[in-house]
Design an enzyme around this catalytic site. Structure first.
Site, PDB file in Angstrom:
ATOM      1  N   ASP A 194      10.599 -31.724  60.298  1.00 25.86           N
ATOM      2  CA  ASP A 194      10.969 -32.677  61.346  1.00 25.86           C
ATOM      3  C   ASP A 194      12.205 -32.150  62.081  1.00 25.86           C
ATOM      4  O   ASP A 194      12.891 -31.240  61.595  1.00 25.86           O
ATOM      5  CB  ASP A 194      11.256 -34.027  60.695  1.00 25.86           C
ATOM      6  CG  ASP A 194      11.727 -35.079  61.687  1.00 25.86           C
ATOM      7  OD1 ASP A 194      11.032 -35.290  62.690  1.00 25.86           O
ATOM      8  OD2 ASP A 194      12.788 -35.676  61.446  1.00 25.86           O
ATOM      9  N   ASP A 210      14.774 -34.274  64.696  1.00 20.10           N
ATOM     10  CA  ASP A 210      15.928 -35.178  64.795  1.00 20.10           C
ATOM     11  C   ASP A 210      16.272 -35.771  63.429  1.00 20.10           C
ATOM     12  O   ASP A 210      15.421 -36.379  62.774  1.00 20.10           O
ATOM     13  CB  ASP A 210      15.622 -36.317  65.773  1.00 20.10           C
ATOM     14  CG  ASP A 210      15.351 -35.818  67.175  1.00 20.10           C
ATOM     15  OD1 ASP A 210      16.265 -35.230  67.771  1.00 20.10           O
ATOM     16  OD2 ASP A 210      14.225 -36.006  67.662  1.00 20.10           O
ATOM     17  N   ASP A 224      13.320 -36.798  57.345  1.00 17.83           N
ATOM     18  CA  ASP A 224      14.510 -37.605  57.055  1.00 17.83           C
ATOM     19  C   ASP A 224      14.220 -39.094  57.005  1.00 17.83           C
ATOM     20  O   ASP A 224      15.152 -39.892  56.879  1.00 17.83           O
ATOM     21  CB  ASP A 224      15.594 -37.337  58.110  1.00 17.83           C
ATOM     22  CG  ASP A 224      15.263 -37.990  59.450  1.00 17.83           C
ATOM     23  OD1 ASP A 224      14.111 -37.857  59.906  1.00 17.83           O
ATOM     24  OD2 ASP A 224      16.149 -38.633  60.036  1.00 17.83           O
TER      25      ASP A 224
END
Length: 227
Positions: A7, A9, A181
């Site tokens: 991922d 961001d 995240d």
């Protein structure tokens, strides 16, 4: 593992201030909301599900929390299109200027590549923005593929983006690690049949990351050694 999907961001790059700046510039462009502002805490709880969700969430937040704003539901809905156009314009201009690569990311990606793993970046951020950000931060050379939230018919947490990314990498889902995240990444990975590890420093919509169903957690990509 044969491959790793990462991922963007909150996992590789701390882009929170990019979002805050672009969103406040967007609000300033809207006459009905020109005095409204959003802060880091508010934005941190809304990012991760794509730009459309982000903008709608911010519009809902400021119209509900700003005492001076008195708009009907229809008027708020009508703000989305000009807000979208403004946000796209501003984000394209400031993309990466207020963002920093998290510690250990470059070293961790280097380590994964050195082990012969194929890497892809998969994010809900629009592909154009993701590609530009990776290049601006010197991370683009690590990835064989980069897919944004507009690359497929559905976004994470739907499993489709992970399955399509595995297909592009030529790797089986059960041999492709997802690193993210948030619960978005974990839910998508579970549904796709991919193992998933989560970083502990990301955003996760304001919820405790260790409460998410995942195969492991790490404080740094440099210390990630499940493969």
């Amino acid at each position: 593992m044969d491959a790793v999907i990462v991922d963007l961001d909150g996992t590789m790059v701390d882009t929170l201030d990019d979002f805050v700046v672009a969103l406040n510039l967007m609000l300033a462009d809207l006459p009905a909301l020109s005095s409204a502002r959003v802060d880091r805490d508010t934005v941190a709880q809304t990012i991760g599900k794509g730009s459309e969700h982000l903008i709608k969430s911010v519009l809902a937040h400021v119209t509900q929390s700003e005492a001076a704003v008195n708009l009907s539901a229809g008027e708020v809905l009508a703000l989305f299109e000009p807000a979208w156009q403004s946000y796209q314009r501003h984000y394209l201009t400031i993309n990466g200027q207020h963002a920093e690569v998290f510690p250990g990311v470059v070293e961790g990606l280097t380590q994964l590549k050195a082990r012969g793993l194929k890497l892809a970046c998969l994010t809900n951020k629009p592909t154009e923005f993701a590609v530009a950000l990776l290049k601006a931060k010197g991370l683009d050379g690590f990835f064989e593929q980069t897919f944004g939230g507009d690359a497929f018919a559905r976004k994470k947490p739907d499993p489709l983006p992970l399955l399509k990314t595995c297909e592009a990498l030529g790797s089986a889902p059960h041999r492709t690690l997802m690193i993210g995240d948030s619960s978005n990444d974990a839910l998508a990975a579970r549904a796709a049949g991919c193992p998933v590890w989560l970083v502990t420093y990301g955003y996760n919509h304001g919820e405790p990351i260790r409460a998410v169903d995942a195969d492991g957690f790490t404080d740094s990509l440099l210390s990630l050694m499940p493969v």
